[in-house]
Write a protein that holds these residues in place. Structure first.
Motif, PDB file in Angstrom:
ATOM      1  N   ALA A  46      46.900  45.411  30.888  1.00  0.00           N
ATOM      2  CA  ALA A  46      46.585  44.627  32.092  1.00  0.00           C
ATOM      3  C   ALA A  46      47.814  44.082  32.793  1.00  0.00           C
ATOM      4  O   ALA A  46      47.733  43.655  33.945  1.00  0.00           O
ATOM      5  CB  ALA A  46      45.663  43.468  31.722  1.00  0.00           C
ATOM      6  N   ARG A  47      48.968  44.103  32.126  1.00  0.00           N
ATOM      7  CA  ARG A  47      50.145  43.440  32.675  1.00  0.00           C
ATOM      8  C   ARG A  47      50.653  44.056  33.976  1.00  0.00           C
ATOM      9  O   ARG A  47      51.482  43.451  34.675  1.00  0.00           O
ATOM     10  CB  ARG A  47      51.269  43.421  31.636  1.00  0.00           C
ATOM     11  N   THR A  48      50.181  45.244  34.308  1.00  0.00           N
ATOM     12  CA  THR A  48      50.639  45.898  35.543  1.00  0.00           C
ATOM     13  C   THR A  48      49.700  45.658  36.726  1.00  0.00           C
ATOM     14  O   THR A  48      49.994  46.106  37.832  1.00  0.00           O
ATOM     15  CB  THR A  48      50.761  47.415  35.322  1.00  0.00           C
ATOM     16  N   GLU A  49      48.587  44.954  36.496  1.00  0.00           N
ATOM     17  CA  GLU A  49      47.624  44.702  37.563  1.00  0.00           C
ATOM     18  C   GLU A  49      47.455  43.200  37.771  1.00  0.00           C
ATOM     19  O   GLU A  49      47.021  42.490  36.868  1.00  0.00           O
ATOM     20  CB  GLU A  49      46.271  45.341  37.241  1.00  0.00           C
ATOM     21  N   ASP A  50      47.794  42.748  38.963  1.00  0.00           N
ATOM     22  CA  ASP A  50      47.770  41.310  39.246  1.00  0.00           C
ATOM     23  C   ASP A  50      46.393  40.684  39.027  1.00  0.00           C
ATOM     24  O   ASP A  50      46.287  39.574  38.502  1.00  0.00           O
ATOM     25  CB  ASP A  50      48.207  41.045  40.693  1.00  0.00           C
ATOM     26  N   SER A  51      45.331  41.376  39.429  1.00  0.00           N
ATOM     27  CA  SER A  51      43.987  40.806  39.290  1.00  0.00           C
ATOM     28  C   SER A  51      43.616  40.623  37.826  1.00  0.00           C
ATOM     29  O   SER A  51      42.989  39.622  37.449  1.00  0.00           O
ATOM     30  CB  SER A  51      42.953  41.692  39.988  1.00  0.00           C
ATOM     31  N   LEU A  52      44.015  41.578  36.984  1.00  0.00           N
ATOM     32  CA  LEU A  52      43.728  41.470  35.554  1.00  0.00           C
ATOM     33  C   LEU A  52      44.579  40.389  34.902  1.00  0.00           C
ATOM     34  O   LEU A  52      44.106  39.666  34.022  1.00  0.00           O
ATOM     35  CB  LEU A  52      43.967  42.809  34.866  1.00  0.00           C
ATOM     36  N   ILE A  53      45.813  40.270  35.363  1.00  0.00           N
ATOM     37  CA  ILE A  53      46.682  39.218  34.830  1.00  0.00           C
ATOM     38  C   ILE A  53      46.079  37.847  35.119  1.00  0.00           C
ATOM     39  O   ILE A  53      46.026  36.970  34.252  1.00  0.00           O
ATOM     40  CB  ILE A  53      48.099  39.317  35.436  1.00  0.00           C
ATOM     41  N   ARG A  54      45.605  37.659  36.362  1.00  0.00           N
ATOM     42  CA  ARG A  54      44.991  36.374  36.719  1.00  0.00           C
ATOM     43  C   ARG A  54      43.736  36.117  35.889  1.00  0.00           C
ATOM     44  O   ARG A  54      43.504  34.992  35.427  1.00  0.00           O
ATOM     45  CB  ARG A  54      44.655  36.349  38.207  1.00  0.00           C
ATOM     46  N   ALA A  55      42.920  37.150  35.712  1.00  0.00           N
ATOM     47  CA  ALA A  55      41.687  36.991  34.934  1.00  0.00           C
ATOM     48  C   ALA A  55      41.993  36.628  33.489  1.00  0.00           C
ATOM     49  O   ALA A  55      41.335  35.755  32.900  1.00  0.00           O
ATOM     50  CB  ALA A  55      40.859  38.271  35.000  1.00  0.00           C
ATOM     51  N   GLU A  56      42.994  37.278  32.920  1.00  0.00           N
ATOM     52  CA  GLU A  56      43.376  36.994  31.532  1.00  0.00           C
ATOM     53  C   GLU A  56      43.966  35.591  31.408  1.00  0.00           C
ATOM     54  O   GLU A  56      43.672  34.864  30.447  1.00  0.00           O
ATOM     55  CB  GLU A  56      44.381  38.034  31.040  1.00  0.00           C
ATOM     56  N   ALA A  57      44.807  35.205  32.359  1.00  0.00           N
ATOM     57  CA  ALA A  57      45.398  33.873  32.312  1.00  0.00           C
ATOM     58  C   ALA A  57      44.311  32.798  32.418  1.00  0.00           C
ATOM     59  O   ALA A  57      44.335  31.797  31.691  1.00  0.00           O
ATOM     60  CB  ALA A  57      46.416  33.712  33.443  1.00  0.00           C
ATOM     61  N   ASP A  58      43.359  33.003  33.301  1.00  0.00           N
ATOM     62  CA  ASP A  58      42.245  32.055  33.445  1.00  0.00           C
ATOM     63  C   ASP A  58      41.436  31.975  32.158  1.00  0.00           C
ATOM     64  O   ASP A  58      41.000  30.891  31.750  1.00  0.00           O
ATOM     65  CB  ASP A  58      41.336  32.471  34.603  1.00  0.00           C
ATOM     66  N   ARG A  59      41.227  33.114  31.537  1.00  0.00           N
ATOM     67  CA  ARG A  59      40.436  33.148  30.301  1.00  0.00           C
ATOM     68  C   ARG A  59      41.156  32.402  29.178  1.00  0.00           C
ATOM     69  O   ARG A  59      40.539  31.648  28.415  1.00  0.00           O
ATOM     70  CB  ARG A  59      40.162  34.603  29.901  1.00  0.00           C
ATOM     71  N   GLU A  75      42.330  42.478  22.140  1.00  0.00           N
ATOM     72  CA  GLU A  75      43.022  41.527  23.010  1.00  0.00           C
ATOM     73  C   GLU A  75      44.444  42.004  23.298  1.00  0.00           C
ATOM     74  O   GLU A  75      44.911  41.979  24.452  1.00  0.00           O
ATOM     75  CB  GLU A  75      43.071  40.142  22.353  1.00  0.00           C
ATOM     76  N   LEU A  76      45.145  42.426  22.257  1.00  0.00           N
ATOM     77  CA  LEU A  76      46.538  42.834  22.405  1.00  0.00           C
ATOM     78  C   LEU A  76      46.667  44.093  23.255  1.00  0.00           C
ATOM     79  O   LEU A  76      47.471  44.138  24.191  1.00  0.00           O
ATOM     80  CB  LEU A  76      47.157  43.065  21.024  1.00  0.00           C
ATOM     81  N   GLU A  77      45.882  45.096  22.958  1.00  0.00           N
ATOM     82  CA  GLU A  77      45.963  46.343  23.709  1.00  0.00           C
ATOM     83  C   GLU A  77      45.579  46.136  25.170  1.00  0.00           C
ATOM     84  O   GLU A  77      46.208  46.694  26.085  1.00  0.00           O
ATOM     85  CB  GLU A  77      45.073  47.411  23.071  1.00  0.00           C
ATOM     86  N   PHE A  78      44.550  45.335  25.401  1.00  0.00           N
ATOM     87  CA  PHE A  78      44.121  45.090  26.775  1.00  0.00           C
ATOM     88  C   PHE A  78      45.170  44.303  27.541  1.00  0.00           C
ATOM     89  O   PHE A  78      45.456  44.592  28.708  1.00  0.00           O
ATOM     90  CB  PHE A  78      42.786  44.355  26.800  1.00  0.00           C
ATOM     91  N   ALA A  79      45.780  43.295  26.894  1.00  0.00           N
ATOM     92  CA  ALA A  79      46.806  42.492  27.560  1.00  0.00           C
ATOM     93  C   ALA A  79      47.996  43.350  27.962  1.00  0.00           C
ATOM     94  O   ALA A  79      48.541  43.202  29.067  1.00  0.00           O
ATOM     95  CB  ALA A  79      47.257  41.359  26.643  1.00  0.00           C
ATOM     96  N   LEU A  80      48.399  44.251  27.089  1.00  0.00           N
ATOM     97  CA  LEU A  80      49.518  45.137  27.406  1.00  0.00           C
ATOM     98  C   LEU A  80      49.173  46.075  28.558  1.00  0.00           C
ATOM     99  O   LEU A  80      50.009  46.367  29.412  1.00  0.00           O
ATOM    100  CB  LEU A  80      49.910  45.952  26.168  1.00  0.00           C
TER     101      LEU A  80
END
Length: 204
Positions: free
Chosen positions: A115-128, A108-113
Motif C-alpha cells: 500500500a505504500r505506493t498509493e496515497d489513498s491506501l496510505i491514508r486509510a491505513e494510517a487512519d486505521r 498486515e505487513l504484506e498489505f502495508a508494504l
C-alpha cells in the motif's frame, strides 16, 4: 423461498468473496492470493469479483478492518473482565500469542508494504492504525478508573501508542522467527501498571 433482490444477491456475493479472501489471505498471505484464485475458490468469475470490488487492495482493507474489529473486541472483553491481575495478564499473553500466529500480522505487513505506493491506501491505513490507539486508550482508561488508578498521573495515550508499536514490532518479528513471543510486552505492561498511583475507588 422468495427470489433474492439484486441488492440481496450482491450483498451475499460480497460476503462470500470476503469470507473466501479472508481465509486465503490468512493461510497463504496477501501476495500469494490473486483475484483469480479468490474467484475460483469462491465459485465466481473474475469479472464477478471486479463487479463487487475495485480490486485486491479494497478486499484486503475490508478483511483487515474486520480482523481489527474482532481482535480489538476480544481484547476489550479481556481487559474489562474483573479478574485477578496476574490472571488477566496470562489471558493477555494467550490472546497476543494467538493473534501473532493466526496469519493476521503477515497480512498486515504484506498489505502495508504493497500500500505504500498509493496515497489513498496510505491514508486509510494510517487512519486505521490511529483508530486502534484511540480505541485502546479509551478502553484502558476506563479499566484503570475501575481499579482506582490515577489516570491523570500517567500519559495513558502515549503508553498505549508505545505498546501498540511494540506489539506491531513483535508481531512482525514473529512472521520471521516463530520463537518470538508476547512475554516482553506482557512484562512491560506488568511493570508499568505496578507504578501507577492509585486511590480508593469512589474518592476524588
Amino acid at each position: 423461498m422468495s427470489r433474492l433482490t439484486r441488492v440481496e444477491s450482491q450483498t451475499r456475493n460480497r460476503e462470500a468473496l470476503l469470507r473466501t479472501a479472508r481465509q486465503m489471505f490468512l493461510t497463504d498471505g496477501y501476495h500469494a492470493t490473486s483475484i483469480a484464485r479468490i474467484a475460483e475458490a469462491a465459485g465466481f468469475s473474475t469479472g464477478a469479483v471486479y463487479s463487487n470490488f475495485e480490486g485486491k487492495a479494497e478486499i484486503a482493507l475490508l478483511v483487515l478492518r474486520d480482523l481489527q474489529r474482532e481482535q480489538l473486541g476480544a481484547l476489550r472483553a479481556l481487559i474489562s473482565e474483573p479478574l485477578d491481575f496476574e490472571e488477566q495478564l496470562t489471558r493477555l499473553r494467550t490472546w497476543a500469542d494467538d493473534a501473532m500466529t493466526c496469519g493476521w500480522p503477515r497480512l498486515e505487513l504484506e498489505f502495508a508494504l504493497d500500500a505504500r505506493t498509493e496515497d489513498s491506501l496510505i491514508r486509510a491505513e494510517a487512519d486505521r492504525q490511529r483508530s486502534t490507539v484511540d480505541y485502546l486508550t479509551e478502553v484502558i482508561e476506563q479499566r484503570l478508573v475501575s481499579i482506582g488508578a490515577d489516570t491523570g498521573a500517567v500519559p495513558v495515550r502515549q503508553l498505549v501508542e508505545a505498546g501498540v508499536n511494540l506489539a506491531i514490532g513483535l508481531a512482525t518479528r514473529r512472521v520471521i522467527d516463530p520463537k518470538v513471543t508476547a512475554d516482553g510486552l506482557v512484562d512491560i505492561i506488568r511493570t508499568t501498571l505496578a507504578v501507577i498511583p492509585r486511590h480508593p475507588v469512589g474518592t476524588d
